[in-house]
Scaffold this motif. Structure first.
Motif, PDB file in Angstrom:
ATOM      1  N   PRO A   1       0.806  -1.228   0.000  1.00 25.80           N
ATOM      2  CA  PRO A   1       0.000   0.000   0.000  1.00 25.80           C
ATOM      3  C   PRO A   1       0.839   1.280   0.000  1.00 25.80           C
ATOM      4  O   PRO A   1       0.308   2.370  -0.172  1.00 25.80           O
ATOM      5  CB  PRO A   1      -0.805  -0.124   1.294  1.00 25.80           C
ATOM      6  N   SER A   2       2.152   1.141   0.227  1.00 23.52           N
ATOM      7  CA  SER A   2       3.030   2.314   0.199  1.00 23.52           C
ATOM      8  C   SER A   2       4.358   1.914  -0.418  1.00 23.52           C
ATOM      9  O   SER A   2       4.759   0.748  -0.372  1.00 23.52           O
ATOM     10  CB  SER A   2       3.234   2.871   1.605  1.00 23.52           C
ATOM     11  N   LYS A   3       5.090   2.880  -0.941  1.00 25.72           N
ATOM     12  CA  LYS A   3       6.281   2.578  -1.724  1.00 25.72           C
ATOM     13  C   LYS A   3       7.469   2.118  -0.875  1.00 25.72           C
ATOM     14  O   LYS A   3       8.443   1.586  -1.413  1.00 25.72           O
ATOM     15  CB  LYS A   3       6.665   3.780  -2.573  1.00 25.72           C
ATOM     16  N   ASP A   4       7.396   2.313   0.441  1.00 25.81           N
ATOM     17  CA  ASP A   4       8.535   1.935   1.284  1.00 25.81           C
ATOM     18  C   ASP A   4       8.398   0.532   1.871  1.00 25.81           C
ATOM     19  O   ASP A   4       9.173   0.141   2.735  1.00 25.81           O
ATOM     20  CB  ASP A   4       8.703   2.943   2.417  1.00 25.81           C
ATOM     21  N   LYS A   5       7.390  -0.231   1.444  1.00 25.69           N
ATOM     22  CA  LYS A   5       7.177  -1.579   1.996  1.00 25.69           C
ATOM     23  C   LYS A   5       7.201  -2.625   0.888  1.00 25.69           C
ATOM     24  O   LYS A   5       6.880  -2.359  -0.270  1.00 25.69           O
ATOM     25  CB  LYS A   5       5.847  -1.655   2.746  1.00 25.69           C
ATOM     26  N   ARG A   6       7.578  -3.846   1.284  1.00 26.14           N
ATOM     27  CA  ARG A   6       7.485  -5.013   0.415  1.00 26.14           C
ATOM     28  C   ARG A   6       6.785  -6.113   1.213  1.00 26.14           C
ATOM     29  O   ARG A   6       7.190  -6.415   2.345  1.00 26.14           O
ATOM     30  CB  ARG A   6       8.865  -5.494  -0.030  1.00 26.14           C
ATOM     31  N   LEU A   7       5.753  -6.680   0.639  1.00 24.30           N
ATOM     32  CA  LEU A   7       4.923  -7.674   1.338  1.00 24.30           C
ATOM     33  C   LEU A   7       5.008  -9.017   0.627  1.00 24.30           C
ATOM     34  O   LEU A   7       4.806  -9.098  -0.588  1.00 24.30           O
ATOM     35  CB  LEU A   7       3.466  -7.217   1.393  1.00 24.30           C
ATOM     36  N   VAL A   8       5.299 -10.051   1.389  1.00 19.29           N
ATOM     37  CA  VAL A   8       5.341 -11.401   0.829  1.00 19.29           C
ATOM     38  C   VAL A   8       4.734 -12.384   1.836  1.00 19.29           C
ATOM     39  O   VAL A   8       4.611 -12.079   3.035  1.00 19.29           O
ATOM     40  CB  VAL A   8       6.786 -11.849   0.490  1.00 19.29           C
ATOM     41  N   THR A   9       4.357 -13.556   1.340  1.00 23.99           N
ATOM     42  CA  THR A   9       3.959 -14.654   2.223  1.00 23.99           C
ATOM     43  C   THR A   9       4.817 -15.871   1.911  1.00 23.99           C
ATOM     44  O   THR A   9       5.250 -16.068   0.764  1.00 23.99           O
ATOM     45  CB  THR A   9       2.477 -15.030   2.053  1.00 23.99           C
ATOM     46  N   ILE A  10       5.070 -16.667   2.925  1.00 28.32           N
ATOM     47  CA  ILE A  10       5.736 -17.955   2.756  1.00 28.32           C
ATOM     48  C   ILE A  10       4.883 -19.013   3.454  1.00 28.32           C
ATOM     49  O   ILE A  10       4.055 -18.704   4.320  1.00 28.32           O
ATOM     50  CB  ILE A  10       7.165 -17.953   3.321  1.00 28.32           C
ATOM     51  N   LYS A  11       5.069 -20.268   3.058  1.00 26.03           N
ATOM     52  CA  LYS A  11       4.369 -21.382   3.699  1.00 26.03           C
ATOM     53  C   LYS A  11       5.376 -22.227   4.461  1.00 26.03           C
ATOM     54  O   LYS A  11       6.452 -22.550   3.937  1.00 26.03           O
ATOM     55  CB  LYS A  11       3.644 -22.229   2.654  1.00 26.03           C
ATOM     56  N   GLN A  12       4.994 -22.595   5.686  1.00 26.17           N
ATOM     57  CA  GLN A  12       5.868 -23.404   6.532  1.00 26.17           C
ATOM     58  C   GLN A  12       5.081 -24.566   7.124  1.00 26.17           C
ATOM     59  O   GLN A  12       3.871 -24.453   7.374  1.00 26.17           O
ATOM     60  CB  GLN A  12       6.438 -22.546   7.666  1.00 26.17           C
ATOM     61  N   PRO A  13       5.744 -25.708   7.362  1.00 23.34           N
ATOM     62  CA  PRO A  13       5.047 -26.867   7.941  1.00 23.34           C
ATOM     63  C   PRO A  13       4.521 -26.583   9.345  1.00 23.34           C
ATOM     64  O   PRO A  13       5.150 -25.844  10.109  1.00 23.34           O
ATOM     65  CB  PRO A  13       6.115 -27.958   7.956  1.00 23.34           C
ATOM     66  N   ILE A  14       3.384 -27.155   9.670  1.00 23.18           N
ATOM     67  CA  ILE A  14       2.776 -26.957  10.982  1.00 23.18           C
ATOM     68  C   ILE A  14       3.672 -27.477  12.095  1.00 23.18           C
ATOM     69  O   ILE A  14       3.829 -26.856  13.144  1.00 23.18           O
ATOM     70  CB  ILE A  14       1.406 -27.662  11.045  1.00 23.18           C
ATOM     71  N   GLY A  15       4.261 -28.655  11.888  1.00 20.45           N
ATOM     72  CA  GLY A  15       5.063 -29.285  12.934  1.00 20.45           C
ATOM     73  C   GLY A  15       4.748 -30.764  12.992  1.00 20.45           C
ATOM     74  O   GLY A  15       4.754 -31.462  11.972  1.00 20.45           O
ATOM     75  N   VAL A  16       4.449 -31.269  14.177  1.00 23.75           N
ATOM     76  CA  VAL A  16       4.069 -32.672  14.330  1.00 23.75           C
ATOM     77  C   VAL A  16       2.585 -32.806  14.025  1.00 23.75           C
ATOM     78  O   VAL A  16       1.748 -32.143  14.635  1.00 23.75           O
ATOM     79  CB  VAL A  16       4.357 -33.182  15.759  1.00 23.75           C
ATOM     80  N   ALA A  17       2.259 -33.679  13.055  1.00 21.30           N
ATOM     81  CA  ALA A  17       0.865 -33.957  12.703  1.00 21.30           C
ATOM     82  C   ALA A  17       0.549 -35.397  13.079  1.00 21.30           C
ATOM     83  O   ALA A  17       1.422 -36.270  13.069  1.00 21.30           O
ATOM     84  CB  ALA A  17       0.631 -33.737  11.214  1.00 21.30           C
ATOM     85  N   CYS A  18      -0.709 -35.639  13.416  1.00 23.07           N
ATOM     86  CA  CYS A  18      -1.115 -36.998  13.744  1.00 23.07           C
ATOM     87  C   CYS A  18      -2.428 -37.310  13.047  1.00 23.07           C
ATOM     88  O   CYS A  18      -3.143 -36.418  12.575  1.00 23.07           O
ATOM     89  CB  CYS A  18      -1.238 -37.202  15.252  1.00 23.07           C
ATOM     90  N   ALA A  19      -2.747 -38.593  12.979  1.00 22.87           N
ATOM     91  CA  ALA A  19      -3.968 -39.016  12.288  1.00 22.87           C
ATOM     92  C   ALA A  19      -4.530 -40.262  12.943  1.00 22.87           C
ATOM     93  O   ALA A  19      -3.797 -41.079  13.511  1.00 22.87           O
ATOM     94  CB  ALA A  19      -3.691 -39.278  10.810  1.00 22.87           C
ATOM     95  N   ILE A  20      -5.842 -40.392  12.848  1.00 21.69           N
ATOM     96  CA  ILE A  20      -6.553 -41.599  13.266  1.00 21.69           C
ATOM     97  C   ILE A  20      -7.339 -42.065  12.051  1.00 21.69           C
ATOM     98  O   ILE A  20      -8.145 -41.308  11.495  1.00 21.69           O
ATOM     99  CB  ILE A  20      -7.489 -41.323  14.453  1.00 21.69           C
ATOM    100  N   THR A  21      -7.094 -43.299  11.613  1.00 23.52           N
ATOM    101  CA  THR A  21      -7.657 -43.770  10.352  1.00 23.52           C
ATOM    102  C   THR A  21      -8.538 -45.005  10.554  1.00 23.52           C
ATOM    103  O   THR A  21      -8.377 -45.747  11.522  1.00 23.52           O
ATOM    104  CB  THR A  21      -6.544 -44.089   9.342  1.00 23.52           C
TER     105      THR A  21
END
Length: 475
Positions: free
Chosen positions: A127-147
């Protein structure tokens, strides 16, 4: 377990019930092996190890993780016959179906091996000339599942694939009815080079115990569950205490709709595939059939004729289309729904026969009405209740009259009707002139009380990643 030649697939097994859980072949009642049970302290230690290992796994280049997943995929395919036979022995589905599930399960590992390299961020106009905006994706961490037990390999790979691709470590508790396939497919992951602490399979003393650990342990950041809506609700409540991310693939009550302009022969073929795969024990099975009055008799006659050709028996026998149901309790529940519908006025199209053991005759019921109990319940068995309807508005109201919203199916050759009905059905997935809709490349999931989140497709890996926004100032 002499029928399995690759003994490395069984290296996890213990020798007796004092050390593990007995696994029974539902077709014969024979105990085929024993799966190891972990003490609570071992599960807790495993979570600690998974947390440490996850950081190293996430730091690995995505291309390297992808390569290991591709090796796992190939090992699963190389062992298709062995894994399929093991699955039939413990779960009961026909061997061809079991081998098909192995290939289907592997497809998620292949897909997410590819997606591992495509977890892109974004550059956002500032929204202004003095900024740069980005997004990155990172893993949540430990995931578990019940199947669950109905797809003992595919329900694991559909969750483990995206989790590992994203950079998470992953711990799964399979069903106590079908744990051997889970341990075997994990063994192939280890052979592919995936660290044992990054991918773990655990069985506890009870399902409640493991569920309690998964939903309350502070190091676990994500829970994925496939099973009943009732249990899913409990797990969500427990996970809310520390705001864990959850994915829920829960119950279904799929309508299968045949309009008066449908290709009836094609509808019958689709109905057989949708209803009787895995003896009707799938969450996306057609559960209730709505057929327009003008074609009702034709459809019912042709449908029942096709059903009567289905062969019931041991899944290892040649030509068998329908194996046993999973347990005596399941058989009793299905039979109770059949008996209740008949008491309310439904009629079996062909003569009913009681089969021994856990086998059940596939049944088509006609003259079913929308208010019968069998219409509102998830049958999870080889029973097809068929209901008449007279117009589209009535049909839409009946089809959506359920707490569930997972899968739905309809047959019509009118393009205007196709769009109208597809948009009106309150379901996460709609099969249009098609009875089999599951694929790794499309998002799988439901609405309403059928769950939250999506598995497969490009959306599947996002379930295991956090989006982080970076704002650069002073430019």
């Amino acid at each position: 377990m002499q029928q399995i030649q690759n003994k490395s697939l069984l290296s996890f097994m213990v020798s007796n019930e004092a050390e593990g859980i007995a696994v029974t072949n539902p077709a014969t009642g024979e105990v085929i092996g024993y799966a190891p049970v972990s003490a609570e302290s071992d599960i807790l230690n495993g979570i600690e190890r998974a947390s440490v290992a996850q950081k190293e796994w996430a730091a690995m280049p995505a291309k390297a993780r992808s390569a290991l997943l591709q090796k796992w995929n190939q090992l699963i395919l190389d062992n298709k016959q062995e894994l399929g036979r093991l699955m039939t022995l413990e779960q009961g589905k026909p061997l061809a179906e079991a081998q098909g599930e192995v290939v289907y399960g592997a497809s998620f590992i292949e897909w997410f091996a590819e997606e591992a390299k495509r977890t892109y961020g974004e550059t956002i106009p500032a929204p202004s000339k003095d900024k740069r905006l980005v997004t990155i994706k990172q893993p949540i961490g430990v995931a578990c599942a019940i199947t669950p037990w109905n797809f003992p390999i595919a329900m694991i790979t559909r969750k483990a694939g995206p989790a590992l691709a994203a950079g998470c470590s992953f711990i799964v508790k399979p069903s106590e009815s079908t744990p051997l396939s889970a341990f075997a497919v994990a063994e192939l992951a280890y052979q592919a080079g995936i660290p044992r602490d990054v991918l773990q399979v655990v069985l506890g003393e009870t399902s409640r115990q493991v569920g309690g650990i998964f939903t309350t342990h502070p190091l676990i950041r994500k829970l994925s569950f496939t099973g009943s809506t009732q249990v899913g609700s409990i797990l969500m409540q427990q996970s809310a205490a520390d705001i864990k991310r959850t994915s829920m693939e829960l119950g279904g009550n799929a309508p299968f709709i045949v309009f008066d302009d449908a290709d009836i022969d094609a509808a019958v073929t689709g109905a057989i595939a949708s209803k009787f795969r895995n003896a009707g024990q799938t969450c996306v099975c057609a559960n209730r059939f709505y057929v327009h009055s003008k074609v009702y008799d034709e459809f019912v006659t042709k449908f029942d004729a096709a059903v009567q050709k289905l062969k019931v028996g041991n899944g290892l026998e040649a030509g068998v289309n329908i194996g046993p149901v999973i347990s005596e309790l399941a058989k009793q529940n299905i039979q109770a729904l059949i008996d209740g519908a008949i008491e309310q006025g439904a009629k079996p199209v062909s003569e009913l026969h009681q089969l021994d053991g856990l086998f059940m005759q596939p049944v088509v019921l006609k003259d079913v009405t929308h208010d019968m109990k069998i219409v509102s319940q998830e049958i999870f068995g080889p029973v097809a209740p068929v209901i008449r309807f007279d117009n589209d508005d009535q049909l839409i109201e009946m089809a959506n009259d359920t707490i569930y919203g997972l899968a739905s199916y309809f047959y019509s050759q009118n393009i205007h009707r196709v769009w109208k009905i597809a948009e009106a059905l309150e379901y996460g997935m709609v099969g249009i002139n098609e009875g089999l809709i599951s694929t790794e490349v499309a998002p799988f999931g439901g609405v309403k009380q059928s769950g939250i989140g999506r598995e497969g497709a490009k959306q599947g890996i996002d379930e295991y990643m956090d989006v982080k926004y970076l704002c650069f100032g002073g430019n």
